[in-house]
Design an enzyme around this catalytic site. Structure first.
Site, PDB file in Angstrom:
ATOM      1  CB  CYS B  50     -58.985 -15.489  19.261  1.00  0.00           C
ATOM      2  SG  CYS B  50     -60.191 -16.335  20.246  1.00  0.00           S
ATOM      3  CB  SER B 109     -66.968 -13.942  26.367  1.00  0.00           C
ATOM      4  OG  SER B 109     -66.081 -13.964  27.435  1.00  0.00           O
ATOM      5  CD  GLN B 116     -60.467 -21.098  25.306  1.00  0.00           C
ATOM      6  OE1 GLN B 116     -61.385 -20.697  24.608  1.00  0.00           O
ATOM      7  NE2 GLN B 116     -59.385 -21.649  24.822  1.00  0.00           N
ATOM      8  CB  ALA B 191     -62.517 -34.839   7.507  1.00  0.00           C
ATOM      9  N   GLY B 192     -65.359 -32.662   8.454  1.00  0.00           N
ATOM     10  CA  GLY B 192     -65.724 -31.244   8.473  1.00  0.00           C
ATOM     11  C   GLY B 192     -65.249 -30.529   9.729  1.00  0.00           C
ATOM     12  CD  GLU B 193     -64.414 -24.800   9.404  1.00  0.00           C
ATOM     13  OE1 GLU B 193     -65.140 -24.163  10.188  1.00  0.00           O
ATOM     14  OE2 GLU B 193     -63.935 -24.329   8.359  1.00  0.00           O
ATOM     15  CG  MET B 194     -70.256 -29.386  13.822  1.00  0.00           C
ATOM     16  SD  MET B 194     -70.403 -27.753  14.527  1.00  0.00           S
ATOM     17  CE  MET B 194     -71.792 -27.147  13.617  1.00  0.00           C
TER      18      MET B 194
END
Lengths: 297, 423
Positions: B50, B109, B116, B191-194
């Site tokens: 990405c 990076s 990764q 239900a957040g992104e974190m």
């Protein structure tokens, strides 16, 4: 010892391993972990050799004198350390276990090295008695150190100090399990040790009527065993005592009792004196002690 | 050996361009297959993540020029080379090696030190091998890159410090409390992104039982389904907190969802001091900070975790010079080894060019002196070997030195002409 290996040899090896472990708190030393393992392993080999020589010289060794009893306890703890180093190589377990090993060796240097008087009880009971107490002592020590690590780790986490470098301790869950198991093992061993001590007496004289119940060693050992028993029952009955810091406190208190026992053994013991010595009491003359000098602590 | 790399990274190219040039695994295979036909005689490997799309090319004499490689990249995505020109990075020879080493060691990076990228580089090379696009030259380059990355990981502390909130929360905090996550009850409030990012890290560390409570049941179900968890009504928050080992909270509530008084009366007595890690990742906070004073509760807010991340970033920065030094050393080593390999045929020819007349002369001498016994013959043979080796020593040493500094081409040419070496 004509082999040239003495207490200083293996104590120095363990001290080097501890120094290397300490150095890891402040600096990145290349091959530090390997050095620690090599130093501790060298110490253990010398330690084993030393005890082996004693066995060769005296069939009753390595439980024939107070000094040997302490040295054997230190040996068992050193084995525990090396096993822990193998299974948890990145944790700073040596910072806690190695001082325990060195303290036991230090106690050995203070304890009398002279062989105990020949015993009259069946040898098997003497060995059982000594080994029960030896394993129990190591279990109390391991439980104490695990409890200490638990409280330290818990404190650090409460203060939001995440351990990224330096002192690395096992997880609270692991320490809690180690602590509980050590407490259970210590209770079992100490009860067994006390019981086998009484059986040894019975085997010698057929009665415990003239047993020296007021001897500091007997009192402190009985108190510690009673405490361990109560603590173990408390832990099993009361859920909150099974987890968290309570079990750590229980084992730390047990260690306090252990210190009293060891102090009584080193400085206040009249119970195990040989015949004809100034300290020997009439009770002791009636009930001759077992060969396992440290076994009746 | 010649090396070339064209591509774009997060440093020069914006996300839009990186997305337009990105390849998934299937596309990588298709592209390599196509380029083997379009660019014959060139070894190729494609690294697409990405944060970067990089095409590596290697050949013995000449690689295709940068324009050709950019055109190949663009053609695959049906773009004109001009559409991607200005933001494309092109490197050649030593720069290629140094860049790949830095990439593999995670020095290039977006989050320096993340782990990764190493597996992504490995996968890129394996794909190239599978498609028969990579040969011995790229093999040498990628193996050297992996060696450099291994050294950086082993000899510096760069990779030991986590720098994202989710990774610090799981890898540095939760692992201090729990030995394993396999049997743990994990409560996710909101239900957040974190929360999702934290659950991703958590699943890498074990298989916990995940329970989601969310005001919007629909979003809660989506999250629970994605991570194999169960969803509960919002009203069960307290009940779930009693059972939880780890609680992750990311709601958008404007007031705390749990007060200290409520926790002390409704939850603490039922937990019996069982350890509870609370990751309060919400802004404003979901849990009253005073809850952290309860026995067995380890409450970390976003600020606490940010501070740990910043400390780790500083530690990483301190380890950077040592890591860069390793990259420099490994680049020098790779270049020297590459040059030496290029000189190998000349060296072999040179040795044989001297050994052949030596053998002929020895045979002639032994024929003329038949009275020589075996011991004498052996002595004479050893003398001849020593003489040839000593004669070769100085030129070979000079060649080795020149290879390391990259100035060996003139010397190689001189040796070829002096000793009439044809290769």
């Amino acid at each position: 010892m004509d082999s040239g290996i003495n207490i200083i040899c293996f104590a120095a090896s363990y001290a080097v391993a501890l120094a290397l472990e300490l150095s890891g708190l402040w600096a990145t030393v290349r091959f530090r972990r390997m050095g620690e393992v090599l130093a501790a392993a060298a110490g253990l080999v010398a330690h084993t050799w030393y005890l082996g020589r004693r066995v060769a010289e005296q069939p009753a060794a390595p439980l024939a004198s107070q000094q040997e009893w302490f040295l054997l306890a230190a040996w068992v703890l050193a084995v525990v350390y090396l096993a822990a180093r193998f299974y948890y190589p990145s944790k700073s377990l040596g910072l806690f276990l190695l001082p325990g090993v060195l303290s036991l060796i230090g106690a050995a240097t203070l304890a009398p090295a002279k062989p105990l008087v020949s015993f009259e009880a069946p040898r098997v009971w003497g060995i059982v008695h000594g080994l029960f107490l030896l394993v129990g002592t190591v279990a109390v020590l391991v439980g104490f150190l695990a409890g200490l690590m638990y409280l330290l780790q818990s404190r650090r986490l409460k203060l939001k100090r995440l351990p990224t470098t330096g002192l690395k301790l096992p997880s609270l869950e692991w320490l809690e399990h180690a602590n509980s198991r050590a407490l259970g093992m210590a209770t079992l061993m100490m009860c067994g040790g006390l019981l086998s001590g009484i059986i040894t007496r019975l085997a010698q004289k057929g009665s415990t009527l003239k047993f020296s119940w007021t001897d500091p060693v007997v009192i402190s050992l009985a108190a510690m065993t009673a405490w361990l028993l109560v603590a173990e029952v408390f832990r099993r009955v009361y859920p909150a005592a099974r987890q968290g810091r309570k079990v750590a406190y229980l084992t730390m208190a047990a260690f306090g009792f252990l210190l009293l026992v060891l102090a009584a053994v080193l400085w206040g013991d009249r119970f195990h004196q040989p015949y004809g010595t100034a300290e020997a009491t009439s009770v002791e003359r009636i009930a001759p002690q077992t060969l396992l000098r440290g076994g009746e602590k | 050996m010649k090396l070339r790399m064209v591509g774009c990274t997060h440093r020069e190219a914006n996300l839009d361009l990186r997305q337009r040039l990105a390849f998934d695994d299937k596309q990588v295979a298709e592209a390599l297959k196509q380029w083997r036909v379009d660019l014959p005689g060139t070894e190729l490997a494609l690294l697409s993540t990405c944060n970067r799309v990089e095409l590596y090319a290697a050949a013995e004499e000449n690689t295709p020029d940068s324009q050709s490689l950019v055109a190949a990249l663009a053609r695959f995505h049906h773009l004109a080379p001009g559409d991607i020109g200005p933001e494309i990075m092109t490197l050649a020879d030593r720069e290629v090696a140094e860049h790949l080493f830095r990439v593999t060691a995670s020095l290039d990076s977006m989050v320096v030190g993340e782990s990764q990228i190493l597996s992504q580089v490995k996968r890129a090379f394996q794909s190239a091998q599978t498609m028969n696009a990579a040969g011995p030259r790229l093999n040498g380059l990628f193996q050297a890159a992996l060696r450099a990355a291994k050294r950086v990981a082993g000899e510096t502390t760069l990779h030991r410090h986590r720098v994202s909130v989710a990774s610090v929360a799981i890898s540095e905090l939760a692992t201090c409390v729990f030995e394993t996550f396999d049997d743990k009850h994990v409560l996710v409030a909101g239900a957040g992104e974190m929360a999702e990012e934290t659950l991703r890290y958590l699943q890498d560390s074990g298989s916990p039982r995940i329970h989601v409570v969310n005001r919007s049941r629909e979003r809660g179900e989506l999250l629970a389904e994605k991570y194999g968890g169960k969803v509960h009504p919002w009203e069960e928050l307290s009940e779930q907190l009693v059972k939880a080992d780890l609680a992750i909270s990311t709601t958008s509530a404007s007031e705390p969802i749990m007060t200290a008084a409520e926790f002390a009366t409704a939850i603490s007595p039922r937990r019996h001091q069982r350890p509870l890690v609370i990751l309060d990742l919400a802004v404003p906070k979901d849990f009253d900070p005073a809850i952290g004073d309860e026995l067995g509760v380890y409450l970390y807010s976003l600020d606490d975790l940010h501070q740990a991340c910043q400390r780790n970033q500083a530690s990483r920065a301190a380890a950077l010079p040592a890591a860069e030094e390793i990259i420099r050393e490994e680049t020098v080593r790779f270049v020297a080894e590459t040059h030496l390999r290029a000189s190998a045929p000349v060296i072999t020819e040179l040795r044989e060019g001297l050994h052949r007349p030596k053998e002929a002369e020895l045979e002639r001498l032994f024929n003329r002196l038949p009275q020589l016994d075996e011991t004498s013959k052996q002595e004479i043979r050893q003398f001849a070997d020593r003489l040839v080796n000593k004669l070769l020593h100085s030129p070979l040493e000079s060649l080795r030195d020149a290879s390391q500094s990259g100035t060996h081409h003139g010397l190689l040419e001189a040796l070829r002409r002096l000793f009439k070496i044809e290769s």
